[in-house]
Design an enzyme around this catalytic site. Structure first.
Site, PDB file in Angstrom:
ATOM      1  N   GLY A 199       0.891  -1.239  -0.129  1.00 30.90           N
ATOM      2  CA  GLY A 199       0.181  -0.028   0.341  1.00 30.90           C
ATOM      3  C   GLY A 199       0.880   1.679   0.083  1.00 30.90           C
ATOM      4  O   GLY A 199       0.070   2.493   0.056  1.00 30.90           O
ATOM      5  N   ASN A 239       1.685   2.924  -2.707  1.00 29.92           N
ATOM      6  CA  ASN A 239       1.182   3.842  -3.784  1.00 29.92           C
ATOM      7  C   ASN A 239      -0.074   4.185  -3.137  1.00 29.92           C
ATOM      8  O   ASN A 239      -0.244   5.874  -3.259  1.00 29.92           O
ATOM      9  CB  ASN A 239       1.097   3.002  -4.664  1.00 29.92           C
ATOM     10  CG  ASN A 239       2.297   3.257  -5.638  1.00 29.92           C
ATOM     11  OD1 ASN A 239       2.362   3.949  -6.434  1.00 29.92           O
ATOM     12  ND2 ASN A 239       2.938   1.696  -5.792  1.00 29.92           N
ATOM     13  N   HIS A 273       2.109   0.825 -13.040  1.00 28.28           N
ATOM     14  CA  HIS A 273       2.343  -0.213 -12.713  1.00 28.28           C
ATOM     15  C   HIS A 273       4.089   0.039 -13.473  1.00 28.28           C
ATOM     16  O   HIS A 273       4.769   0.785 -13.857  1.00 28.28           O
ATOM     17  CB  HIS A 273       2.626  -1.043 -14.688  1.00 28.28           C
ATOM     18  CG  HIS A 273       2.778  -2.102 -15.869  1.00 28.28           C
ATOM     19  ND1 HIS A 273       3.170  -3.373 -14.957  1.00 28.28           N
ATOM     20  CD2 HIS A 273       4.724  -2.113 -16.275  1.00 28.28           C
ATOM     21  CE1 HIS A 273       3.487  -3.833 -15.518  1.00 28.28           C
ATOM     22  NE2 HIS A 273       4.848  -3.749 -15.963  1.00 28.28           N
TER      23      HIS A 273
HETATM   24  C1  GAR Z   1       4.141  -1.759  -6.935  1.00 32.06           C
HETATM   25  O1  GAR Z   1       5.435  -1.281  -7.361  1.00 32.06           O
HETATM   26  C2  GAR Z   1       3.413  -1.237  -8.362  1.00 32.06           C
HETATM   27  O2  GAR Z   1       3.762  -0.537  -9.366  1.00 32.06           O
HETATM   28  C3  GAR Z   1       3.472  -2.947  -8.380  1.00 32.06           C
HETATM   29  O3  GAR Z   1       3.576  -3.627  -7.572  1.00 32.06           O
HETATM   30  C4  GAR Z   1       3.845  -2.585  -6.231  1.00 32.06           C
HETATM   31  C5  GAR Z   1       2.152  -2.041  -4.965  1.00 32.06           C
HETATM   32  O4  GAR Z   1       3.738  -1.836  -4.018  1.00 32.06           O
HETATM   33  N1  GAR Z   1       2.147  -3.052  -9.293  1.00 32.06           N
HETATM   34  C6  GAR Z   1       1.809  -3.874 -10.561  1.00 32.06           C
HETATM   35  O5  GAR Z   1       3.614  -4.964 -10.790  1.00 32.06           O
HETATM   36  C7  GAR Z   1       0.941  -4.546 -10.955  1.00 32.06           C
HETATM   37  N2  GAR Z   1       1.133  -4.595 -12.275  1.00 32.06           N
HETATM   38  P1  GAR Z   1       2.293  -1.001  -3.193  1.00 32.06           P
HETATM   39  O6  GAR Z   1       1.279  -2.440  -2.880  1.00 32.06           O
HETATM   40  O7  GAR Z   1       3.465  -0.697  -2.484  1.00 32.06           O
HETATM   41  O8  GAR Z   1       2.064   0.313  -3.562  1.00 32.06           O
END
Ligand code: GAR
Length: 202
Positions: A14, A16, A112
């Site tokens: 989470g 992001n 992404h």
């Molecule tokens: C992030 O790096 C996002 O870009 C990636 O997962 C991570 C989630 O981190 N998403 C993907 O790979 C989608 N294809 P977070 O939960 O700390 O935001």
């Protein structure tokens, strides 16, 4: 002006979601408002982050609802009940069905962790993306925010930012730098941009 009610869908840490929330708190998001965090993993730390800052949460755990279509219908009902105008996929690790996407056409965006159209599509998620980037030997990677369409990771691009790949990077160090230098910067800005558009202001 009514703010666009925004739901953030997360499966993991989470960070992001946190970046969007922090931008909102800093006044950088004025056309939208996060009103809901939804997760398909009951242990996602994103849920804890949301609770800490007082954002309502909903969980449709993959183990409890193994059928994707059933999970999606529950999520859709939740979005409709909350009168959600924008759905942000922020580390949401389930590929959505065309039915779900059609229900929120042009109202779902995704972050992404690479420069699409490179290193995208099925199988390219989380650390796997950075492993593939290192294996390919490219010297520049980054992050992309795009609209979600029926073709995985192929919708219209809203924002991108490049990040340098270092000789001694591991997938973990690269992931962290891509998050810090690109994802946490472009995702909140894209949320504001899309909310502004959705709220009728150009
Ligand atoms: C992030 O790096 C996002 O870009 C990636 O997962 C991570 C989630 O981190 N998403 C993907 O790979 C989608 N294809 P977070 O939960 O700390 O935001």
């Amino acid at each position: 002006m009514e703010k666009v009610k925004t739901a953030v869908l997360c499966s993991g840490g989470g960070t992001n979601f946190q970046a969007i929330f922090n931008a909102q708190e800093a006044g950088l998001i004025s056309h939208g408002e996060i009103v809901l965090v939804i997760s398909d993993h009951e242990e996602a730390f994103a849920l804890e982050r949301a609770k800490r800052v007082g954002i309502p949460t909903a969980v449709f755990d993959r183990k409890k609802f193994p059928d994707r279509d059933v999970r999606e219908q529950k999520i859709l009902a939740c979005l409709r009940e909350g009168e959600i105008g924008l759905v942000v996929l922020a580390g949401f690790m389930t590929i959505l069905s065309p039915v779900f996407i059609a229900a929120y056409e042009k109202r779902i965006i995704n972050i992404h962790p690479a420069l699409l159209p490179s290193f995208g599509g099925r199988g390219f998620f989380g650390l796997h993306v950075h492993e593939a980037v290192l294996k390919a030997g490219v010297k520049v990677t980054g992050a992309t925010v795009h609209y979600v369409t029926a073709e995985c990771d192929a919708g219209p691009i809203i924002a991108q930012r490049a990040v340098e790949v270092f000789e001694d990077d591991t997938p973990e160090t690269l992931q962290k730098r891509v998050m810090r230098e690109a994802e946490w910067v472009i995702l909140p800005a894209a949320v504001e941009k899309v909310c502004k558009k959705l709220s009728g202001e150009k």
